[in-house]
Design a protein around this motif. Structure first.
Motif, PDB file in Angstrom:
ATOM      1  N   LEU A  78       0.804  -1.221   0.000  1.00  0.00           N
ATOM      2  CA  LEU A  78       0.000   0.000   0.000  1.00  0.00           C
ATOM      3  C   LEU A  78       0.843   1.281   0.000  1.00  0.00           C
ATOM      4  CD1 LEU A  78      -2.840   1.342   0.197  1.00  0.00           C
ATOM      5  CD2 LEU A  78      -2.520   1.293   2.689  1.00  0.00           C
ATOM      6  N   GLY A  79       1.807   1.353   0.899  1.00  0.00           N
ATOM      7  CA  GLY A  79       2.592   2.573   1.042  1.00  0.00           C
ATOM      8  C   GLY A  79       3.322   2.987  -0.216  1.00  0.00           C
ATOM      9  N   VAL A 101       0.700   4.873  -2.105  1.00  0.00           N
ATOM     10  CA  VAL A 101       0.228   6.051  -1.374  1.00  0.00           C
ATOM     11  C   VAL A 101       1.253   7.183  -1.351  1.00  0.00           C
ATOM     12  CG1 VAL A 101      -0.265   6.894   0.959  1.00  0.00           C
ATOM     13  CG2 VAL A 101      -1.453   4.875   0.091  1.00  0.00           C
ATOM     14  N   HIS A 102       2.474   6.872  -0.987  1.00  0.00           N
ATOM     15  CA  HIS A 102       3.471   7.932  -0.802  1.00  0.00           C
ATOM     16  C   HIS A 102       3.891   8.541  -2.131  1.00  0.00           C
ATOM     17  CE1 HIS A 102       4.103   7.542   3.581  1.00  0.00           C
ATOM     18  NE2 HIS A 102       3.562   6.352   3.340  1.00  0.00           N
ATOM     19  N   SER A 143       1.440  -5.112   4.488  1.00  0.00           N
ATOM     20  CA  SER A 143       1.633  -3.667   4.338  1.00  0.00           C
ATOM     21  C   SER A 143       0.627  -2.862   5.156  1.00  0.00           C
ATOM     22  CB  SER A 143       1.535  -3.256   2.861  1.00  0.00           C
ATOM     23  OG  SER A 143       0.204  -3.309   2.381  1.00  0.00           O
ATOM     24  N   MET A 153       2.076   1.338   8.757  1.00  0.00           N
ATOM     25  CA  MET A 153       1.102   2.360   8.381  1.00  0.00           C
ATOM     26  C   MET A 153       1.427   3.711   9.021  1.00  0.00           C
ATOM     27  SD  MET A 153      -1.282   0.982   6.358  1.00  0.00           S
ATOM     28  CE  MET A 153      -2.876   1.775   6.601  1.00  0.00           C
ATOM     29  N   ASP A 187      -0.723   6.908   5.147  1.00  0.00           N
ATOM     30  CA  ASP A 187      -1.292   5.634   4.693  1.00  0.00           C
ATOM     31  C   ASP A 187      -2.735   5.476   5.171  1.00  0.00           C
ATOM     32  OD1 ASP A 187       1.011   4.377   3.349  1.00  0.00           O
ATOM     33  OD2 ASP A 187       1.922   4.405   5.331  1.00  0.00           O
ATOM     34  N   TYR A 235      -5.224   7.607   3.160  1.00  0.00           N
ATOM     35  CA  TYR A 235      -5.609   7.025   1.874  1.00  0.00           C
ATOM     36  C   TYR A 235      -6.429   5.749   2.057  1.00  0.00           C
ATOM     37  CZ  TYR A 235      -3.095  10.101  -1.348  1.00  0.00           C
ATOM     38  OH  TYR A 235      -2.698  11.178  -2.104  1.00  0.00           O
ATOM     39  N   TYR A 236      -6.044   4.938   3.048  1.00  0.00           N
ATOM     40  CA  TYR A 236      -6.723   3.665   3.257  1.00  0.00           C
ATOM     41  C   TYR A 236      -8.176   3.848   3.688  1.00  0.00           C
ATOM     42  CZ  TYR A 236      -7.519  -1.145   4.783  1.00  0.00           C
ATOM     43  OH  TYR A 236      -8.019  -2.421   4.928  1.00  0.00           O
TER      44      TYR A 236
END
Length: 228
Positions: free
Chosen positions: A25-26, A29-30, A58, A64, A68, A71-72
């Motif tokens: 995920l990160g 996202v980043h 992740s 997280m 993160d 966005y999550y």
């Protein structure tokens, strides 16, 4: 201002292990946060289109950050990850850059995807930027330039190190080691200490070493796009 293409995996499980995988995920996202802040629109694409699974590792609390979680818990973002565009629907001429996010899932669907390779090759031939982070760099392995040579040949790149792969205990699970394969394809592979934020830019190709490097890749891509 042209858009940025963010590539994610469709692989939800290790083929040779009873363990879930997917997008880290990160790494999406980043990168996305900095790109959107710079005013670019992002389209999410995967080899087959549709849903991209998230690697559950992740989502662990120690992975997280506040960003993160932002966005999550954003329904619009999650919907985009659930309805990614298929590679064969993409017109490369619409994009200023392509970015391959990682997660171990990509080891089974990025490297051999000719549609993604053609998209990236065209973006680069148009004067755009090709970028990737961590395992996502395997998407660069088989991209050819107009002369039929590997795009990363004689180019300085980084990506997930052999020692980082050993540290997470998956060096015998992945089909190949990212670092070794980059070297085998003729790239000038460089790295920093394990788990440190590290990126390198060469020949309009921006790569990051590990999950911590996604935001740094975004900043380098933006800087490069502004200079073109």
């Amino acid at each position: 201002m042209k858009k940025i293409l963010l590539v994610v995996t469709n692989t939800s499980k290790y083929p040779n292990l009873d363990r879930a995988t997917g997008l880290w995920l990160g790494e999406a996202v980043h990168f996305a946060a900095d790109i959107e802040k710079a005013g670019y629109e992002i389209d999410y694409v995967s080899p087959k289109g549709g849903y991209t699974p998230l690697d559950p590792h992740s989502l662990q609390p120690d992975q997280m950050t506040e960003l993160d979680w932002k966005y999550y818990t954003n329904t619009d973002f999650l919907n985009k990850l659930s309805t990614t565009l298929p590679a064969d629907s993409i017109n490369p001429n619409d994009y200023a850059a392509i970015y391959y996010a990682g997660g171990h899932g990509v080891m089974w669907d990025f490297a051999e995807d000719e549609k993604l390779q053609n998209i990236a090759s065209t973006i680069h031939a148009n004067g755009g930027v090709v970028s990737a982070v961590c395992h996502g760099v395997v998407g660069l392995l088989n991209i050819k330039n107009g002369d039929g040579e590997y795009l990363i040949k004689n180019t300085k790149v980084t990506g997930f190190t052999n020692t980082e792969e050993i540290a997470v205990g998956l060096d015998k699970v992945v089909p190949f080691l990212t670092e070794d394969e980059l070297v085998r394809k003729g790239a000038n592979y460089v790295k920093d200490a394990d788990w440190s934020v590290f990126t390198v830019t060469d020949n309009r190709i921006v790569t990051g070493q590990n999950p911590a490097s996604g935001g740094a890749v975004a900043k380098d891509v933006i800087k490069l796009l502004k200079s073109l």
